[in-house]
Write a protein that holds these residues in place. Sequence first.
Motif, PDB file in Angstrom:
ATOM      1  N   VAL A  28      27.153  32.027  43.601  1.00 19.62           N
ATOM      2  CA  VAL A  28      28.524  32.421  43.913  1.00 19.62           C
ATOM      3  C   VAL A  28      28.934  33.516  42.946  1.00 19.62           C
ATOM      4  O   VAL A  28      28.529  33.520  41.785  1.00 19.62           O
ATOM      5  N   ALA A  29      29.749  34.445  43.431  1.00 23.21           N
ATOM      6  CA  ALA A  29      30.378  35.442  42.569  1.00 23.21           C
ATOM      7  C   ALA A  29      31.865  35.434  42.891  1.00 23.21           C
ATOM      8  O   ALA A  29      32.255  35.677  44.032  1.00 23.21           O
ATOM      9  N   ASN A  30      32.685  35.104  41.906  1.00 26.30           N
ATOM     10  CA  ASN A  30      34.135  35.130  42.066  1.00 26.30           C
ATOM     11  C   ASN A  30      34.640  36.492  41.597  1.00 26.30           C
ATOM     12  O   ASN A  30      34.451  36.858  40.437  1.00 26.30           O
ATOM     13  N   PHE A  31      35.268  37.222  42.502  1.00 27.25           N
ATOM     14  CA  PHE A  31      35.749  38.567  42.204  1.00 27.25           C
ATOM     15  C   PHE A  31      37.090  38.534  41.498  1.00 27.25           C
ATOM     16  O   PHE A  31      37.930  37.678  41.772  1.00 27.25           O
ATOM     17  N   VAL A  32      37.278  39.501  40.599  1.00 23.96           N
ATOM     18  CA  VAL A  32      38.577  39.748  39.975  1.00 23.96           C
ATOM     19  C   VAL A  32      38.923  41.209  40.217  1.00 23.96           C
ATOM     20  O   VAL A  32      38.049  42.075  40.222  1.00 23.96           O
ATOM     21  N   GLY A  33      40.200  41.463  40.434  1.00 19.46           N
ATOM     22  CA  GLY A  33      40.674  42.819  40.680  1.00 19.46           C
ATOM     23  C   GLY A  33      40.971  43.561  39.404  1.00 19.46           C
ATOM     24  O   GLY A  33      40.716  43.077  38.291  1.00 19.46           O
ATOM     25  N   GLU A  34      41.565  44.717  39.564  1.00 21.77           N
ATOM     26  CA  GLU A  34      41.917  45.557  38.417  1.00 21.77           C
ATOM     27  C   GLU A  34      42.927  44.874  37.500  1.00 21.77           C
ATOM     28  O   GLU A  34      42.981  45.165  36.312  1.00 21.77           O
ATOM     29  N   ASP A  35      43.705  43.943  38.048  1.00 24.18           N
ATOM     30  CA  ASP A  35      44.707  43.225  37.261  1.00 24.18           C
ATOM     31  C   ASP A  35      44.138  41.983  36.570  1.00 24.18           C
ATOM     32  O   ASP A  35      44.851  41.276  35.867  1.00 24.18           O
ATOM     33  N   LYS A  37      43.089  39.287  38.024  1.00 26.58           N
ATOM     34  CA  LYS A  37      43.314  38.078  38.823  1.00 26.58           C
ATOM     35  C   LYS A  37      42.238  37.927  39.889  1.00 26.58           C
ATOM     36  O   LYS A  37      41.787  38.920  40.475  1.00 26.58           O
ATOM     37  N   GLU A  38      41.861  36.681  40.145  1.00 27.92           N
ATOM     38  CA  GLU A  38      40.842  36.410  41.155  1.00 27.92           C
ATOM     39  C   GLU A  38      41.330  36.872  42.524  1.00 27.92           C
ATOM     40  O   GLU A  38      42.466  36.601  42.909  1.00 27.92           O
ATOM     41  N   ASN A  39      40.451  37.593  43.236  1.00 34.56           N
ATOM     42  CA  ASN A  39      40.844  38.109  44.549  1.00 34.56           C
ATOM     43  C   ASN A  39      39.766  37.972  45.625  1.00 34.56           C
ATOM     44  O   ASN A  39      39.858  38.593  46.673  1.00 34.56           O
ATOM     45  N   GLY A  40      38.757  37.156  45.368  1.00 35.22           N
ATOM     46  CA  GLY A  40      37.756  36.961  46.401  1.00 35.22           C
ATOM     47  C   GLY A  40      36.515  36.270  45.891  1.00 35.22           C
ATOM     48  O   GLY A  40      36.413  35.915  44.714  1.00 35.22           O
ATOM     49  N   ARG A  41      35.581  36.092  46.816  1.00 32.10           N
ATOM     50  CA  ARG A  41      34.357  35.376  46.502  1.00 32.10           C
ATOM     51  C   ARG A  41      33.222  35.889  47.369  1.00 32.10           C
ATOM     52  O   ARG A  41      33.418  36.278  48.504  1.00 32.10           O
ATOM     53  N   ALA A  42      32.031  35.847  46.802  1.00 36.32           N
ATOM     54  CA  ALA A  42      30.808  36.133  47.555  1.00 36.32           C
ATOM     55  C   ALA A  42      29.896  34.922  47.446  1.00 36.32           C
ATOM     56  O   ALA A  42      29.828  34.279  46.397  1.00 36.32           O
ATOM     57  N   MET A  43      29.224  34.617  48.541  1.00 33.78           N
ATOM     58  CA  MET A  43      28.171  33.602  48.562  1.00 33.78           C
ATOM     59  C   MET A  43      26.858  34.352  48.717  1.00 33.78           C
ATOM     60  O   MET A  43      26.744  35.220  49.585  1.00 33.78           O
ATOM     61  N   LEU A  44      25.886  34.028  47.896  1.00 34.03           N
ATOM     62  CA  LEU A  44      24.582  34.661  47.971  1.00 34.03           C
ATOM     63  C   LEU A  44      23.555  33.592  48.319  1.00 34.03           C
ATOM     64  O   LEU A  44      23.540  32.526  47.698  1.00 34.03           O
ATOM     65  N   THR A  45      22.718  33.885  49.290  1.00 36.56           N
ATOM     66  CA  THR A  45      21.708  32.941  49.733  1.00 36.56           C
ATOM     67  C   THR A  45      20.365  33.646  49.789  1.00 36.56           C
ATOM     68  O   THR A  45      20.241  34.712  50.415  1.00 36.56           O
ATOM     69  N   ALA A  46      19.361  33.057  49.151  1.00 33.36           N
ATOM     70  CA  ALA A  46      18.016  33.627  49.158  1.00 33.36           C
ATOM     71  C   ALA A  46      17.405  33.473  50.547  1.00 33.36           C
ATOM     72  O   ALA A  46      17.476  32.400  51.153  1.00 33.36           O
ATOM     73  N   ALA A  47      16.816  34.550  51.052  1.00 36.71           N
ATOM     74  CA  ALA A  47      16.134  34.517  52.339  1.00 36.71           C
ATOM     75  C   ALA A  47      14.717  33.986  52.143  1.00 36.71           C
ATOM     76  O   ALA A  47      14.111  34.183  51.087  1.00 36.71           O
ATOM     77  N   GLY A  60      43.212  42.389  48.487  1.00 40.18           N
ATOM     78  CA  GLY A  60      43.931  43.260  47.566  1.00 40.18           C
ATOM     79  C   GLY A  60      43.310  44.629  47.392  1.00 40.18           C
ATOM     80  O   GLY A  60      43.527  45.293  46.381  1.00 40.18           O
ATOM     81  N   LEU A  61      42.560  45.081  48.395  1.00 40.89           N
ATOM     82  CA  LEU A  61      41.897  46.382  48.338  1.00 40.89           C
ATOM     83  C   LEU A  61      42.671  47.402  49.181  1.00 40.89           C
ATOM     84  O   LEU A  61      43.458  47.017  50.045  1.00 40.89           O
ATOM     85  N   PRO A  62      42.449  48.698  48.951  1.00 45.39           N
ATOM     86  CA  PRO A  62      43.122  49.712  49.766  1.00 45.39           C
ATOM     87  C   PRO A  62      42.729  49.548  51.239  1.00 45.39           C
ATOM     88  O   PRO A  62      41.543  49.443  51.560  1.00 45.39           O
ATOM     89  N   ALA A  63      43.725  49.527  52.114  1.00 46.29           N
ATOM     90  CA  ALA A  63      43.494  49.272  53.539  1.00 46.29           C
ATOM     91  C   ALA A  63      42.866  50.460  54.263  1.00 46.29           C
ATOM     92  O   ALA A  63      43.036  51.615  53.868  1.00 46.29           O
ATOM     93  N   ASN A  64      42.139  50.120  55.322  1.00 51.35           N
ATOM     94  CA  ASN A  64      41.590  51.107  56.267  1.00 51.35           C
ATOM     95  C   ASN A  64      40.718  52.159  55.594  1.00 51.35           C
ATOM     96  O   ASN A  64      40.916  53.353  55.784  1.00 51.35           O
ATOM     97  N   ARG A  65      39.738  51.697  54.819  1.00 54.25           N
ATOM     98  CA  ARG A  65      38.840  52.663  54.192  1.00 54.25           C
ATOM     99  C   ARG A  65      37.478  52.042  53.926  1.00 54.25           C
ATOM    100  O   ARG A  65      37.329  50.848  53.805  1.00 54.25           O
ATOM    101  N   VAL A 115      37.126  48.097  54.592  1.00 47.70           N
ATOM    102  CA  VAL A 115      38.273  47.244  54.295  1.00 47.70           C
ATOM    103  C   VAL A 115      39.264  47.413  55.451  1.00 47.70           C
ATOM    104  O   VAL A 115      39.651  48.531  55.779  1.00 47.70           O
ATOM    105  N   GLY A 116      39.656  46.313  56.044  1.00 46.20           N
ATOM    106  CA  GLY A 116      40.545  46.344  57.199  1.00 46.20           C
ATOM    107  C   GLY A 116      41.981  46.666  56.857  1.00 46.20           C
ATOM    108  O   GLY A 116      42.352  46.860  55.700  1.00 46.20           O
ATOM    109  N   GLN A 117      42.801  46.680  57.893  1.00 47.36           N
ATOM    110  CA  GLN A 117      44.221  47.010  57.760  1.00 47.36           C
ATOM    111  C   GLN A 117      44.952  46.049  56.840  1.00 47.36           C
ATOM    112  O   GLN A 117      45.942  46.396  56.214  1.00 47.36           O
ATOM    113  N   ASP A 118      44.432  44.815  56.724  1.00 46.91           N
ATOM    114  CA  ASP A 118      45.062  43.806  55.868  1.00 46.91           C
ATOM    115  C   ASP A 118      44.644  43.914  54.403  1.00 46.91           C
ATOM    116  O   ASP A 118      45.060  43.116  53.574  1.00 46.91           O
ATOM    117  N   GLY A 119      43.806  44.899  54.064  1.00 54.14           N
ATOM    118  CA  GLY A 119      43.359  45.080  52.688  1.00 54.14           C
ATOM    119  C   GLY A 119      42.278  44.090  52.264  1.00 54.14           C
ATOM    120  O   GLY A 119      42.022  43.909  51.080  1.00 54.14           O
TER     121      GLY A 119
END
Length: 171
Positions: A28-35, A37-47, A60-65, A115-119
């Motif tokens: 697992v990787a728990n993401f933190v933003g520029e501030d 604060k935790e803002n997401g998570r990644a799950m990694l699975t070995a193939a 919390g990322l810039p939308a539509n890019r 990154v979608g419209q919702d950021g």
Amino acid sequence: MARIVTIAVFAVAASASMAFAQDKQTAVANFVGEDGKENGRAMLTAAANGGLLIELEVSGLPANRWVGFHVHEVGKCDAATHHESAGKHFNPTQAEHGILTAKGPHAGDMPNQYVGQDGVLRAQVFDGMVSLDDKKDGIRGRALMIHANSDDYRSQPAGDAGARLACGVVE
């Protein structure tokens, strides 16, 4: 080693789909933003035949890019340093940066993500050049990074992807 990268966007409820039992084949990787604060998570699975499937949802990322997504060499995500504490891209073979370069890519290179419209960035990425715990290409203890701009897949040493917006240590 052949590298196959697959990208698929998915919608998930973070709390339900991101919960799983961690073992040697997962991380697992728990993401933190520029501030910081935790803002997401990644799950990694070995193939089974090598490589890692990385499923992530980061808000919390810039939308539509399109944004750059890389593995960085150091497992430290210090927002006070704008995540510079994560070091350079993970590059155990000293290859050039970029999926479109003749002498690349290196292990930390992954395709841009949208990154979608919702950021919120929601994606599944397969990186065939890394593992979780192998001594040469293992990324457990390293960082996943989301950049402000898209990677141009050519510029050295990092694809001109811009500021580091979100960082998560692979645990």
